[in-house]
Design a protein around this motif. Structure first.
Motif, PDB file in Angstrom:
ATOM      1  N   VAL A 119      20.834 -52.952  40.671  1.00 49.16           N
ATOM      2  CA  VAL A 119      19.560 -52.234  40.813  1.00 49.16           C
ATOM      3  C   VAL A 119      19.594 -51.359  42.069  1.00 49.16           C
ATOM      4  CG1 VAL A 119      17.063 -52.449  41.047  1.00 49.16           C
ATOM      5  CG2 VAL A 119      18.301 -53.971  39.501  1.00 49.16           C
ATOM      6  N   SER A 120      19.970 -50.103  41.852  1.00 48.81           N
ATOM      7  CA  SER A 120      20.082 -49.133  42.952  1.00 48.81           C
ATOM      8  C   SER A 120      19.744 -47.763  42.398  1.00 48.81           C
ATOM      9  CB  SER A 120      21.515 -49.115  43.488  1.00 48.81           C
ATOM     10  OG  SER A 120      22.338 -48.354  42.604  1.00 48.81           O
ATOM     11  N   GLN A 121      19.859 -46.763  43.255  1.00 54.49           N
ATOM     12  CA  GLN A 121      19.519 -45.426  42.750  1.00 54.49           C
ATOM     13  C   GLN A 121      20.544 -44.886  41.757  1.00 54.49           C
ATOM     14  OE1 GLN A 121      19.103 -43.007  46.188  1.00 54.49           O
ATOM     15  NE2 GLN A 121      21.279 -43.044  46.700  1.00 54.49           N
ATOM     16  N   LEU A 122      21.658 -45.614  41.571  1.00 49.70           N
ATOM     17  CA  LEU A 122      22.611 -45.206  40.530  1.00 49.70           C
ATOM     18  C   LEU A 122      22.201 -45.720  39.153  1.00 49.70           C
ATOM     19  CD1 LEU A 122      26.028 -45.767  42.360  1.00 49.70           C
ATOM     20  CD2 LEU A 122      24.805 -43.612  41.991  1.00 49.70           C
ATOM     21  N   LEU A 123      21.240 -46.628  39.101  1.00 46.52           N
ATOM     22  CA  LEU A 123      20.890 -47.258  37.816  1.00 46.52           C
ATOM     23  C   LEU A 123      19.933 -46.390  36.993  1.00 46.52           C
ATOM     24  CD1 LEU A 123      21.274 -49.888  36.101  1.00 46.52           C
ATOM     25  CD2 LEU A 123      19.160 -50.722  37.146  1.00 46.52           C
ATOM     26  N   GLN A 124      20.225 -46.301  35.697  1.00 46.21           N
ATOM     27  CA  GLN A 124      19.349 -45.614  34.744  1.00 46.21           C
ATOM     28  C   GLN A 124      18.983 -46.609  33.658  1.00 46.21           C
ATOM     29  OE1 GLN A 124      21.175 -41.929  33.498  1.00 46.21           O
ATOM     30  NE2 GLN A 124      21.047 -41.123  35.598  1.00 46.21           N
ATOM     31  N   CYS A 125      17.716 -47.017  33.623  1.00 47.77           N
ATOM     32  CA  CYS A 125      17.235 -48.008  32.655  1.00 47.77           C
ATOM     33  C   CYS A 125      16.652 -47.299  31.444  1.00 47.77           C
ATOM     34  CB  CYS A 125      16.147 -48.874  33.281  1.00 47.77           C
ATOM     35  SG  CYS A 125      16.749 -49.918  34.594  1.00 47.77           S
ATOM     36  N   VAL A 126      17.303 -47.466  30.307  1.00 48.80           N
ATOM     37  CA  VAL A 126      16.843 -46.811  29.080  1.00 48.80           C
ATOM     38  C   VAL A 126      15.911 -47.757  28.327  1.00 48.80           C
ATOM     39  CG1 VAL A 126      17.579 -45.681  26.961  1.00 48.80           C
ATOM     40  CG2 VAL A 126      19.057 -45.612  28.984  1.00 48.80           C
ATOM     41  N   HIS A 127      14.813 -47.228  27.857  1.00 49.18           N
ATOM     42  CA  HIS A 127      13.747 -47.910  27.098  1.00 49.18           C
ATOM     43  C   HIS A 127      12.728 -48.574  28.031  1.00 49.18           C
ATOM     44  CE1 HIS A 127      15.529 -46.895  23.331  1.00 49.18           C
ATOM     45  NE2 HIS A 127      16.654 -47.517  23.635  1.00 49.18           N
ATOM     46  N   ALA A 128      13.085 -49.698  28.635  1.00 48.30           N
ATOM     47  CA  ALA A 128      12.199 -50.350  29.613  1.00 48.30           C
ATOM     48  C   ALA A 128      10.761 -50.435  29.090  1.00 48.30           C
ATOM     49  CB  ALA A 128      12.257 -49.596  30.942  1.00 48.30           C
ATOM     50  N   THR A 129      10.615 -50.967  27.881  1.00 45.67           N
ATOM     51  CA  THR A 129       9.258 -51.100  27.330  1.00 45.67           C
ATOM     52  C   THR A 129       8.571 -52.352  27.867  1.00 45.67           C
ATOM     53  OG1 THR A 129       9.852 -52.445  25.401  1.00 45.67           O
ATOM     54  CG2 THR A 129      10.036 -50.048  25.154  1.00 45.67           C
ATOM     55  N   GLN A 130       9.357 -53.264  28.447  1.00 45.28           N
ATOM     56  CA  GLN A 130       8.785 -54.536  28.913  1.00 45.28           C
ATOM     57  C   GLN A 130       8.916 -54.575  30.430  1.00 45.28           C
ATOM     58  OE1 GLN A 130       7.678 -56.479  26.247  1.00 45.28           O
ATOM     59  NE2 GLN A 130       8.490 -54.861  24.920  1.00 45.28           N
ATOM     60  N   LEU A 131       7.925 -54.074  31.131  1.00 44.60           N
ATOM     61  CA  LEU A 131       8.002 -54.075  32.591  1.00 44.60           C
ATOM     62  C   LEU A 131       6.744 -54.701  33.163  1.00 44.60           C
ATOM     63  CD1 LEU A 131       9.416 -50.554  33.631  1.00 44.60           C
ATOM     64  CD2 LEU A 131      10.668 -52.707  33.396  1.00 44.60           C
ATOM     65  N   GLU A 132       6.952 -55.731  33.989  1.00 49.16           N
ATOM     66  CA  GLU A 132       5.835 -56.315  34.730  1.00 49.16           C
ATOM     67  C   GLU A 132       5.602 -55.490  35.997  1.00 49.16           C
ATOM     68  OE1 GLU A 132       7.235 -60.287  35.232  1.00 49.16           O
ATOM     69  OE2 GLU A 132       6.548 -60.905  33.228  1.00 49.16           O
ATOM     70  N   ASP A 133       4.432 -55.684  36.600  1.00 51.94           N
ATOM     71  CA  ASP A 133       4.111 -54.902  37.803  1.00 51.94           C
ATOM     72  C   ASP A 133       5.204 -55.016  38.864  1.00 51.94           C
ATOM     73  OD1 ASP A 133       1.763 -54.143  36.635  1.00 51.94           O
ATOM     74  OD2 ASP A 133       0.478 -55.489  37.803  1.00 51.94           O
ATOM     75  N   ALA A 134       5.690 -56.254  39.067  1.00 49.91           N
ATOM     76  CA  ALA A 134       6.690 -56.472  40.123  1.00 49.91           C
ATOM     77  C   ALA A 134       7.994 -55.744  39.789  1.00 49.91           C
ATOM     78  CB  ALA A 134       6.952 -57.958  40.300  1.00 49.91           C
ATOM     79  N   GLU A 135       8.279 -55.641  38.499  1.00 49.49           N
ATOM     80  CA  GLU A 135       9.501 -54.925  38.105  1.00 49.49           C
ATOM     81  C   GLU A 135       9.356 -53.428  38.338  1.00 49.49           C
ATOM     82  OE1 GLU A 135      11.137 -58.077  34.730  1.00 49.49           O
ATOM     83  OE2 GLU A 135       9.583 -56.627  34.185  1.00 49.49           O
ATOM     84  N   ILE A 136       8.175 -52.902  38.050  1.00 47.67           N
ATOM     85  CA  ILE A 136       7.934 -51.482  38.337  1.00 47.67           C
ATOM     86  C   ILE A 136       8.097 -51.229  39.833  1.00 47.67           C
ATOM     87  CG2 ILE A 136       6.159 -49.667  38.376  1.00 47.67           C
ATOM     88  CD1 ILE A 136       5.217 -50.651  35.645  1.00 47.67           C
ATOM     89  N   ALA A 137       7.546 -52.141  40.641  1.00 51.03           N
ATOM     90  CA  ALA A 137       7.669 -51.986  42.104  1.00 51.03           C
ATOM     91  C   ALA A 137       9.136 -52.052  42.534  1.00 51.03           C
ATOM     92  CB  ALA A 137       6.850 -53.062  42.813  1.00 51.03           C
ATOM     93  N   LEU A 138       9.884 -52.976  41.927  1.00 55.08           N
ATOM     94  CA  LEU A 138      11.310 -53.110  42.247  1.00 55.08           C
ATOM     95  C   LEU A 138      12.067 -51.822  41.935  1.00 55.08           C
ATOM     96  CD1 LEU A 138      13.932 -54.875  42.796  1.00 55.08           C
ATOM     97  CD2 LEU A 138      13.903 -55.365  40.329  1.00 55.08           C
ATOM     98  N   LEU A 139      11.836 -51.270  40.737  1.00 53.54           N
ATOM     99  CA  LEU A 139      12.547 -50.059  40.324  1.00 53.54           C
ATOM    100  C   LEU A 139      12.173 -48.880  41.221  1.00 53.54           C
ATOM    101  CD1 LEU A 139      12.298 -50.343  36.410  1.00 53.54           C
ATOM    102  CD2 LEU A 139      14.134 -51.142  37.904  1.00 53.54           C
TER     103      LEU A 139
END
Lengths: 445, 445
Positions: free
Chosen positions: B256-276
């Protein structure tokens, strides 16, 4: 010398069409290959294997549709055609500010018979070009739209608008109702035009006129076409003001019958779905508009499973922003899968059924429209699948719903007459329609 | 006699474009009228009022785009181009049976270098025709796609696929990773092709190769492009098998860094959005595919509000079923309003930002792509709004997103060269591409 008595004489046809795929919509999954369709007058007179039909019929015109899918004409079950002049005028807004701050003020400033003519003419051209052969419309000055529809050779059901408050079209509810009944009387034997009552919504028409409409609709045997349960605010406002949900109120007032057409219906509880099914009500789903105005999601698969006649409408171009039944089918299929949380929901075949067979039923014309069958009226649409974005083809109906752009509609017949040929409108002047739309926008913006 | 010393010499340009509307995407809401754009070599060299530009530049070709909108080239941030040969092959199915019962068996039977070439060629033609000038792709035999992209003059980022299990392309995770690094090495100075690591998904790549990928990606400074949190089942399976959600696992493994590209990501909790957001991850939204496979809804507005770089991808044509970035923007806007429950969410301007500016950032090319600015690479698209379905025009960006059909794209430049002119591909043979697609479908079905 006489010719042999055993020689069978050729029958006459105005058109013989040879599509690659013929989807009559008489049976789910049925795709006819190597079949041709003959049109004589305003009727379909034969659907047969190509060779046998060629031997039986002598035709004025044969049209080879070698890369094409032939389907019944698409039926747009809800719209406001003159609002095409407001296309893109008020985007990215929710229903109430969209109506109250943008659309109603603009309408009160600009709507006239001329506005209605120019907007509806643009809409009719766009719809025909995209394979729509019949549309239900709710707008002021509906007789202007009736005249245009007859001239342009497109079918319409005009839900003559009814409101409590005065507009440029009428003074009060009684005046609107009188205009609706008079219009119905004038067009009762017209081949292209039907009339319905169009009370705008439960929150804009009060009990007395709604009951009056119900009585008259039953007497005249014509539909009542109404926006209802469009969003949660409408339902909550009704509960807080009247202690009941809008559909419960319509039921008490006697409107919930097979004459009722509920447009939007994004807020339906299980008991309401059961009520609508039991009463034989038609529901009209406008998926793009519901998303655009964030009105809510329609429970399409539950509605279909309950046996309700579910149709598709584009709504007006001010909230869609296109009158494109092919995109609307795709939108209904995709939204249906989201709202049902399973991907088998609202399949390509189901949404094409909604846009043809179910649309015809909503017009009360299931005997004459909605499928390609011998004896039915010749409303049919050819779509050219020989484009980069629609190849390869495994199931032409899936290709139609999920991949086709409406500009791939190549030919459209309404009532046996050719309205679109090789992607061009046969009798409408596109440049003139666009020029008029621009001139309105220059004034309005 | 010499000419006057005060006379300013004309500068040279290969093209001067005179669009009706020029939307540079440098500023939300900015629409330039009466402005022209000059291209010299592969760069934009001027954007100025028409008259001043005409006085300054001498051009090989002037192109009048009198009814057109000019925008930066659209960037399709996720797809599987060869799967275009499976368009419509397995519709109306959820993700797991779609993959396990239909797509994977068909791939194991049919995928080869020739399949990849023919499928990707069709996809590239469809994308260019529809205004896409760069695309990120994840598929076997990516070098075949690289060669096609160079020949066709379209930009691509190839996420070289990585799986635990063998396929016709590679034997095991190490083999896939080696192929990815070799490809990256071969194309490191290419003007059209970039390479990324493409681990398919958390559930198809185990910890050791994921860590290896992370190390190599940091060394080579190239992205990691992965399907993640595509649907609830993926997340629940991970929790039940490993006791953690897939994103938590990726974080533990250092991905999980600025090199990561997450495709779809339909299931995101608030904390995960903050992490990304904190990590500078890119999220790629594929709205049609998510609906089609009933994968779930992406929280687009929340993701944008958190400051995450959100892009739009069509996904492959087996789950969309079109590679149409204009439709995909519309889909993103409409679904965004549904998922946010307010109609201001994901406006037309926001989705165009996702498809241009944000897409360029995902390619690491925000300095050279994504907007129309002097000094940037000349990737630009003209769209003809002079059609029935796109009139009148109040805001050309709203018209583009909500009303345009991609067949209205009239001109496309990539790297300063004209790829599409008056709606026709300049150098690709449409008929041949279609014939090859048909021939594959005849074998596959």
């Amino acid at each position: 010398m006489s010719s042999s008595g055993s020689h069978q004489e050729s029958r006459e046809a105005d058109f013989i069409l040879h599509p690659k795929w013929l989807v009559p919509m008489t049976e789910k999954g049925l795709v006819l290959s190597d079949h041709s369709l003959a049109i004589q007058g305003n009727k379909i007179v034969a659907i047969e294997p190509c060779e046998s039909l060629k031997n039986t019929f002598k035709s004025v015109r044969e049209i080879n549709l070698e890369n094409h899918l032939l389907i019944p004409g698409l039926i747009n079950a809800h719209g406001h055609s003159p609002m095409t002049l407001f296309r893109g005028f008020a985007d990215d807004l929710p229903l109430q500010p969209w109506l109250e701050e943008k659309i109603w003020p603009a309408e009160s400033q600009w709507v006239s018979e001329e506005f209605v003519r120019d907007g509806a003419a643009l809409a009719i051209a766009e719809m025909l070009r995209g394979g729509t052969t019949a549309f239900t419309d709710m707008y002021f000055f509906p007789e202007e739209i009736a005249k245009l529809a007859v001239d342009a050779n497109i079918r319409t059901m005009l839900a003559s608008p009814i409101l409590d408050f005065p507009t440029v079209f009428a003074q009060d509810a009684d005046d609107y109702i009188r205009k609706a009944t008079e219009l119905s009387d004038r067009y009762k034997n017209n081949n292209h035009v039907q009339v319905a009552f169009g009370p705008h919504a439960p929150y804009t028409v009060s009990d007395t006129p709604l009951q009056h409409i119900s009585t008259l609709a039953n007497e005249l045997d014509i539909p009542i076409h109404i926006h209802v349960h469009e969003n949660i605010q409408e339902v909550e406002d009704s509960v807080s003001k009247l202690g009941k949900r809008p559909l419960a109120r319509l039921e008490e007032l006697g409107l919930v019958s097979q004459l009722l057409q509920c447009v939007h219906a994004t807020q339906l509880e299980d008991a309401e779905i059961a009520l609508l099914a039991e009463a034989g009500v038609t529901v009209i789903h406008c998926p793009s508009s519901n998303a655009n105005l964030s009105s809510g999601s329609c429970r399409t698969q539950d509605i279909v499973d309950a046996g309700i006649n579910l149709c598709i409408g584009t709504d007006g171009a001010a909230s869609n922003n296109e009158l494109n039944m092919i995109n609307e089918m795709r939108q209904a299929a995709l939204q249906g899968k989201i709202s049902a949380s399973h991907a088998e929901a609202t399949s390509a075949w189901e949404v094409l059924t909604m846009a043809t067979v179910n649309g015809a039923r909503a017009l009360g014309q299931e005997e004459s429209l909605g499928t390609l069958e011998i004896g039915k009226l010749a409303d049919c649409v050819a779509v050219d699948l020989n484009h980069l974005n629609t190849q390869p083809v495994y199931d032409p109906v899936s290709t139609l719903v999920y991949s086709v752009q409406s500009q791939q509609v190549s030919h459209v017949w309404v009532d046996g007459k050719l309205n679109v040929e090789n992607g061009e409108l046969c009798s409408l002047d596109t440049a003139e329609l666009i020029a008029k739309a621009r001139s309105w926008a220059n004034k309005i913006q």
